[in-house]
Design an enzyme around this catalytic site. Structure first.
Site, PDB file in Angstrom:
ATOM      1  N   LYS A 106       0.863  -1.182   0.000  1.00 53.05           N
ATOM      2  CA  LYS A 106       0.000   0.000   0.000  1.00 53.05           C
ATOM      3  C   LYS A 106       0.900   1.232   0.000  1.00 53.05           C
ATOM      4  O   LYS A 106       1.762   1.379   0.868  1.00 53.05           O
ATOM      5  CB  LYS A 106      -0.877  -0.034   1.255  1.00 53.05           C
ATOM      6  CG  LYS A 106      -1.989   0.985   1.242  1.00 53.05           C
ATOM      7  CD  LYS A 106      -2.887   0.827   2.449  1.00 53.05           C
ATOM      8  CE  LYS A 106      -3.917   1.937   2.465  1.00 53.05           C
ATOM      9  NZ  LYS A 106      -4.560   2.069   3.759  1.00 53.05           N
ATOM     10  N   HIS A 108      -0.054   4.489   0.110  1.00 50.83           N
ATOM     11  CA  HIS A 108      -0.597   5.712   0.707  1.00 50.83           C
ATOM     12  C   HIS A 108      -1.060   5.379   2.127  1.00 50.83           C
ATOM     13  O   HIS A 108      -0.953   4.230   2.555  1.00 50.83           O
ATOM     14  CB  HIS A 108      -1.768   6.241  -0.140  1.00 50.83           C
ATOM     15  CG  HIS A 108      -2.878   5.247  -0.283  1.00 50.83           C
ATOM     16  ND1 HIS A 108      -2.816   4.193  -1.163  1.00 50.83           N
ATOM     17  CD2 HIS A 108      -4.036   5.111   0.383  1.00 50.83           C
ATOM     18  CE1 HIS A 108      -3.915   3.470  -1.058  1.00 50.83           C
ATOM     19  NE2 HIS A 108      -4.677   3.996  -0.120  1.00 50.83           N
TER      20      HIS A 108
END
Ligand code: OMP
Length: 220
Positions: A106, A108
């Site tokens: 991921k 962000h």
């Protein structure tokens, strides 16, 4: 071969059969092995079936020594970890953390591959559905170790009692070479399923399982 199943083992088999999570027939496994049965834990996905599974997993872990975190590898291990830590607390008063990984990084928000309690310096047990060749569990062990955790055990829903990659050994034994002798546990083993098939008079399915064990040599 008498089937002496504990209440939580028997309950898991009957729930798994009723929702098609345990099937007999002919199945090609991820490893390419050809199997006369398949256990699909993701079909245990209602409140009642997950409750049965959580109890069985918590019962299996109840006597495991000290550990801090239950790690459930993506994807199927994630709900297994969550339901089990809740049941361990409710039924046994053991408050352990949970962690899991993502399949994709991921980039962000909090970012990264790991979610849940940080594993650095912690004793970790890995929970997963089944192991066949052991490839998936080896990946999970690497993930925990890369995060600085110490893998002190593995618990699976079903031990398929598969032969290992080396001649004369089993997948469980090979994984125990990594995490320690006696450290891989399971709610059910293949022999429990065979005992249950026998007690239910399901001879066709039982013959398929016997054939599978008899023809087992070294599989890829
Ligand atoms: P290995 O990586 O070969 O050990 O395979 C384990 C994985 O295969 C499990 O995590 C499942 O995703 C899948 N599997 C099942 O879900 N149920 C089975 O009965 C057999 C397998 C399998 O493909 O071996």
């Amino acid at each position: 071969m008498a089937a002496t199943l504990s209440p939580s083992q028997a309950s898991l088999i009957s729930h798994a059969m009723s929702v098609g999570a345990l099937k007999f027939g002919s199945f090609t496994l991820k490893s390419g092995r050809q199997s006369p049965y398949f256990f699909n834990s993701s079909l245990l996905s209602s409140g009642s079936t997950l409750s049965v599974l959580a109890t069985a997993l918590a019962d299996t872990l109840a006597n495991v020594g000290d550990f801090d975190i239950l790690f459930g590898p993506a994807y199927k291990g994630i709900p297994l970890g969550a339901i089990t830590v809740v049941k361990l607390f409710d039924k046994y008063g053991r408050d352990v953390g949970m962690a899991y990984d993502r399949k994709e990084v991921k980039d962000h928000g909090e970012g990264g591959m790991l979610v849940g309690v940080p594993m650095a310096g912690k004793k970790v047990v890995i929970v997963d559905d089944v192991m066949t060749s052991g490839k998936a569990i080896r990946g999970a062990i690497d993930a925990v170790r890369s995060a600085g955790g110490e893998v002190v055990g593995v618990v699976q829903c079903l031990d398929r009692e598969e032969v290992g990659r080396e001649e004369g050994t089993s997948t469980v034994r090979e994984v125990e070479e990594i995490v320690g002798r006696g450290k891989v546990r399971a709610i059910l083993r293949m022999r429990d399923l065979m005992g249950w098939l026998e007690s239910e008079g399901k001879t066709l399915e039982l013959d398929g399982m016997k054939e599978y064990t008899l023809t087992a040599k070294v599989r890829s």
